[in-house]
Enzyme design. Sequence first.
Site, PDB file in Angstrom:
ATOM      1  N   LYS A 100       8.034  -8.784  -2.717  1.00 19.90           N
ATOM      2  CA  LYS A 100       7.374  -7.489  -2.850  1.00 19.90           C
ATOM      3  C   LYS A 100       7.931  -6.617  -1.736  1.00 19.90           C
ATOM      4  O   LYS A 100       7.621  -6.821  -0.551  1.00 19.90           O
ATOM      5  CB  LYS A 100       5.854  -7.622  -2.713  1.00 19.90           C
ATOM      6  CG  LYS A 100       5.180  -6.254  -2.767  1.00 19.90           C
ATOM      7  CD  LYS A 100       3.705  -6.283  -2.456  1.00 19.90           C
ATOM      8  CE  LYS A 100       3.220  -4.851  -2.265  1.00 19.90           C
ATOM      9  NZ  LYS A 100       1.818  -4.775  -1.874  1.00 19.90           N
ATOM     10  N   GLY A 188      -5.056   1.078  -3.429  1.00 22.15           N
ATOM     11  CA  GLY A 188      -6.015   2.145  -3.688  1.00 22.15           C
ATOM     12  C   GLY A 188      -7.213   1.716  -4.516  1.00 22.15           C
ATOM     13  O   GLY A 188      -8.211   2.436  -4.563  1.00 22.15           O
TER      14      GLY A 188
END
Lengths: 254, 68
Positions: A100, A188
Amino acid sequence: MIDEGDHLVIGDHKLTSRLIIGTGGAANLSVLERALVASGTELTTVAMRRADAEGGSGVLELLRRLGITLLPNTAGCRSAAEAVLTAQLAREALETDLVKLEVHADDRTLLPDPVETLDAAERLVADGFTVFVYTNDDPVLALRLEEAGCAAVMPLGAPIGTGLGIRNPHNIELIVARASVPIILDAGIGTASDATLAMELGCDAVLLSTAVTRAQDPERMACAMRSAVSAGRLARAAGRIPQRFWAHASSPPR
Amino acid sequence: MHIHIHINGEEREFPDGSTVADLLTALGTPRQGVAVALDGEVVRRANWAEVVVPDGARLEILTAVQGG
């Protein structure tokens, strides 16, 4: 069961769960274990940090015992060069070519640095990595990262750890509409409805950590997120009704 | 003869001619799940026993922790 065999395929990996969990923020390994099991996740991020004499934190042993695939991240890196070296070290330490990629611009926003991120993505793809790239909710950049050869593009909903949900749903829809690689909503997410919205907008998966690990009851929130992702995926496939300004009777007229 | 090496930012002293493997043994670092960078380049696990660490080198030893 409806949609059995609906797998998420990224590189050589085939996943049944569309919920990817980050291991950061959990109070301890036992809380983390219960949350991971409740979430049904098959892919989970870890960070790379300096080793002390005692070795790791035990998170590797836990993930191996649970049979969860590791997704090492490059969190904390500020430049493409740093991110590439961290990815190479992760590949060596963990024997995986998954990474990632995240290059943060500054500590206050933790927003991705688009220039360094694209540079690092190109270098990692050339070096044989399967790159999951963390990016802004920018439809142009998302496409550039896909063209660079990233295996999955991961736009943020809002800055890391804010729990502000998806601030620009239209941008996420634009990204999804043009993508030919999986789009994973990353960062988020605050609560279950945010994860459902991500899937309704057409994302292929959701990556979250803080929303679960720092919830008052991480295990219960993990369970909620699992259902939320699944509900959003089904709703997207089912095709929602158009939104109308005026009422539209659902009972026959008299 | 001794050499000085910066390991994870801390200066340490080792016998001249020490390999990466010697250093890991001296430090008691577990072999599984770690990776080593010597002056910004990854040293492959297969080469740990052969690569001699030069005086003044910067060695980073990384492992996976909770995060992300």
